[in-house]
Each structure stands twice: as C-alpha cells, then as structure tokens.
Design a protein around this motif. Structure first.
Motif, PDB file in Angstrom:
ATOM      1  N   LEU A  51       0.866  -1.168   0.000  1.00 51.81           N
ATOM      2  CA  LEU A  51       0.000   0.000   0.000  1.00 51.81           C
ATOM      3  C   LEU A  51       0.907   1.223   0.000  1.00 51.81           C
ATOM      4  N   LEU A  52       0.708   2.107  -0.955  1.00 52.54           N
ATOM      5  CA  LEU A  52       1.542   3.300  -1.068  1.00 52.54           C
ATOM      6  C   LEU A  52       0.655   4.533  -1.125  1.00 52.54           C
ATOM      7  N   THR A  53       1.012   5.553  -0.360  1.00 49.45           N
ATOM      8  CA  THR A  53       0.282   6.807  -0.515  1.00 49.45           C
ATOM      9  C   THR A  53       0.393   7.223  -1.975  1.00 49.45           C
ATOM     10  N   ARG A  54      -0.554   7.998  -2.433  1.00 52.07           N
ATOM     11  CA  ARG A  54      -0.545   8.378  -3.847  1.00 52.07           C
ATOM     12  C   ARG A  54       0.751   9.117  -4.213  1.00 52.07           C
ATOM     13  N   SER A  55       1.248   9.933  -3.308  1.00 55.85           N
ATOM     14  CA  SER A  55       2.492  10.654  -3.615  1.00 55.85           C
ATOM     15  C   SER A  55       3.677   9.693  -3.696  1.00 55.85           C
ATOM     16  N   ARG A  56       3.705   8.673  -2.853  1.00 56.22           N
ATOM     17  CA  ARG A  56       4.791   7.694  -2.921  1.00 56.22           C
ATOM     18  C   ARG A  56       4.650   6.823  -4.166  1.00 56.22           C
ATOM     19  N   TYR A  57       3.439   6.449  -4.500  1.00 60.70           N
ATOM     20  CA  TYR A  57       3.187   5.660  -5.703  1.00 60.70           C
ATOM     21  C   TYR A  57       3.687   6.418  -6.939  1.00 60.70           C
ATOM     22  N   ALA A  58       3.487   7.727  -6.947  1.00 57.31           N
ATOM     23  CA  ALA A  58       3.892   8.558  -8.083  1.00 57.31           C
ATOM     24  C   ALA A  58       5.406   8.546  -8.292  1.00 57.31           C
ATOM     25  N   ASP A  59       6.166   8.198  -7.258  1.00 62.08           N
ATOM     26  CA  ASP A  59       7.625   8.098  -7.400  1.00 62.08           C
ATOM     27  C   ASP A  59       8.037   6.970  -8.344  1.00 62.08           C
ATOM     28  N   PHE A  60       7.137   6.034  -8.619  1.00 63.58           N
ATOM     29  CA  PHE A  60       7.469   4.851  -9.412  1.00 63.58           C
ATOM     30  C   PHE A  60       6.920   4.889 -10.837  1.00 63.58           C
ATOM     31  N   THR A  61       6.174   5.929 -11.169  1.00 60.85           N
ATOM     32  CA  THR A  61       5.588   5.985 -12.509  1.00 60.85           C
ATOM     33  C   THR A  61       5.440   7.430 -12.966  1.00 60.85           C
ATOM     34  N   ASP A  62       5.546   7.622 -14.276  1.00 61.08           N
ATOM     35  CA  ASP A  62       5.275   8.931 -14.869  1.00 61.08           C
ATOM     36  C   ASP A  62       3.832   9.014 -15.366  1.00 61.08           C
ATOM     37  N   LYS A  63       3.115   7.896 -15.288  1.00 61.08           N
ATOM     38  CA  LYS A  63       1.731   7.857 -15.765  1.00 61.08           C
ATOM     39  C   LYS A  63       0.785   8.467 -14.738  1.00 61.08           C
ATOM     40  N   ARG A  64      -0.358   8.902 -15.213  1.00 58.54           N
ATOM     41  CA  ARG A  64      -1.422   9.379 -14.335  1.00 58.54           C
ATOM     42  C   ARG A  64      -1.902   8.195 -13.494  1.00 58.54           C
ATOM     43  N   ILE A  65      -2.110   8.420 -12.224  1.00 55.13           N
ATOM     44  CA  ILE A  65      -2.566   7.355 -11.333  1.00 55.13           C
ATOM     45  C   ILE A  65      -4.084   7.263 -11.427  1.00 55.13           C
ATOM     46  N   ALA A  66      -4.559   6.070 -11.698  1.00 53.98           N
ATOM     47  CA  ALA A  66      -5.998   5.852 -11.863  1.00 53.98           C
ATOM     48  C   ALA A  66      -6.741   6.074 -10.549  1.00 53.98           C
ATOM     49  N   ASP A  67      -7.938   6.600 -10.665  1.00 57.54           N
ATOM     50  CA  ASP A  67      -8.851   6.686  -9.535  1.00 57.54           C
ATOM     51  C   ASP A  67      -9.697   5.429  -9.591  1.00 57.54           C
ATOM     52  N   ALA A  68      -9.376   4.462  -8.762  1.00 58.45           N
ATOM     53  CA  ALA A  68     -10.026   3.152  -8.830  1.00 58.45           C
ATOM     54  C   ALA A  68     -11.495   3.197  -8.435  1.00 58.45           C
ATOM     55  N   THR A  69     -11.962   4.313  -7.889  1.00 58.84           N
ATOM     56  CA  THR A  69     -13.387   4.410  -7.575  1.00 58.84           C
ATOM     57  C   THR A  69     -14.224   4.652  -8.818  1.00 58.84           C
ATOM     58  N   SER A  70     -13.562   5.105  -9.923  1.00 64.18           N
ATOM     59  CA  SER A  70     -14.314   5.370 -11.151  1.00 64.18           C
ATOM     60  C   SER A  70     -13.713   4.715 -12.384  1.00 64.18           C
ATOM     61  N   THR A  71     -12.498   4.174 -12.261  1.00 64.93           N
ATOM     62  CA  THR A  71     -11.807   3.538 -13.376  1.00 64.93           C
ATOM     63  C   THR A  71     -11.269   2.199 -12.908  1.00 64.93           C
ATOM     64  N   SER A  72     -11.460   1.168 -13.699  1.00 66.22           N
ATOM     65  CA  SER A  72     -10.900  -0.127 -13.332  1.00 66.22           C
ATOM     66  C   SER A  72      -9.471  -0.192 -13.856  1.00 66.22           C
ATOM     67  N   GLU A  73      -8.513  -0.334 -12.940  1.00 63.84           N
ATOM     68  CA  GLU A  73      -7.132  -0.429 -13.375  1.00 63.84           C
ATOM     69  C   GLU A  73      -6.596  -1.845 -13.253  1.00 63.84           C
ATOM     70  N   VAL A  74      -7.212  -2.651 -12.407  1.00 64.74           N
ATOM     71  CA  VAL A  74      -6.772  -4.027 -12.204  1.00 64.74           C
ATOM     72  C   VAL A  74      -7.875  -4.778 -11.453  1.00 64.74           C
ATOM     73  N   LEU A  75      -7.981  -6.061 -11.725  1.00 69.00           N
ATOM     74  CA  LEU A  75      -8.845  -6.944 -10.935  1.00 69.00           C
ATOM     75  C   LEU A  75      -7.907  -7.902 -10.217  1.00 69.00           C
ATOM     76  N   ILE A  76      -7.925  -7.880  -8.915  1.00 76.27           N
ATOM     77  CA  ILE A  76      -7.036  -8.723  -8.129  1.00 76.27           C
ATOM     78  C   ILE A  76      -7.840  -9.938  -7.691  1.00 76.27           C
ATOM     79  N   ALA A  77      -7.435 -11.109  -8.143  1.00 79.33           N
ATOM     80  CA  ALA A  77      -8.170 -12.333  -7.825  1.00 79.33           C
ATOM     81  C   ALA A  77      -7.370 -13.165  -6.836  1.00 79.33           C
ATOM     82  N   LEU A  78      -8.033 -13.595  -5.773  1.00 77.50           N
ATOM     83  CA  LEU A  78      -7.427 -14.454  -4.773  1.00 77.50           C
ATOM     84  C   LEU A  78      -8.235 -15.730  -4.643  1.00 77.50           C
TER      85      LEU A  78
END
Length: 135
Positions: A51-78
């Motif tokens: 789990l990364l704060t959005r600002s920390r997550y941004a350190d790893f990508t130049d892409k716009r970070i998806a808002d998962a409440t309105s955009t599906s970026e991944v489905l995690i299946a367990l």
C-alpha cells in the motif's frame, strides 16, 4: 524449487485507514517493509500487497494514477479454500468499510464474489472444486 513472489502495489488515499481495512480482513502488516508512506500487507508466503500513498506511488511511474473508484485499473483475484471462505472474506471486507459487488458467480464447480476496498480496488475471491480440474 524457488517460489516466485508477487508484490501488488496499490495507491491509497489514507494509509492508516487502508492498513486497518486489511488487518480487519485478517492479514498481517509486515512493519519491516513500511514507513509513513508505505505498508506491506502479507496475504501469503508468496503474495504481498504494498500500500503506497498516492504521492509515494507517483515516485514509481510517470503515468497518471488511476482513480479506482471510477476507473478499473486491475482486478485482483485471490483463491479461497471453500465457498464459505469466499463469503466470509467478502463479509469481513464489507464490515471493514468495503463495498461488495451484487454479482455472484456460481457455476457449481466454481464460486466467486468480489468487493472493492476503501480506495476502490476490486478484489475477486474465488473457490474452485479441485476435482473439477481432473475432468
């Protein structure tokens, strides 16, 4: 044999709330791999959710970070060990503040439900009858 691990990195708005959510589901936080902007949720010996704060997550990508409440970026299946474990985990997620999907997948040999965590990431919990794999 080497057991390859998977680290799923997810951006979160409120790290403390996200940590609380996942501990309510029964997962441990490994403090050795966390700080004020990250937390390691141990799902199994080979699966860790970072789990990364959005600002920390941004350190790893130049892409716009998806808002998962309105955009599906991944489905995690367990996987789950039984149908009742599927239901129990989804019910714990809802009790901890998550949102359950109304869709239930019941094919007899396979059963699944899903929920969204506090940040909108979708988690699919699935059970499959091992005997069905031999058919």
């Amino acid at each position: 044999m080497y057991q390859q691990m998977i680290f799923v990195n997810l951006p979160v708005e409120d790290l403390a709330a996200a940590k609380g959510f996942f501990t309510e589901l029964g997962y441990a936080i490994d403090a050795r791999f966390g700080d004020e902007s990250t937390a390691a949720v141990v799902v199994s010996d080979t699966i860790v959710v970072m789990l990364l704060t959005r600002s920390r997550y941004a350190d790893f990508t130049d892409k716009r970070i998806a808002d998962a409440t309105s955009t599906s970026e991944v489905l995690i299946a367990l996987s789950a060990e039984s149908r009742s474990h599927v239901d129990a985990l989804v019910e714990r997620a809802v009790a901890a503040g998550g949102t359950a999907s109304e869709k239930v997948q019941d094919l007899g040999f396979m059963y699944g439900r899903s929920f969204d965590d506090l940040d909108g990431h979708t988690w699919e919990i699935m059970w499959m009858d091992p005997a069905a794999l031999d058919r």
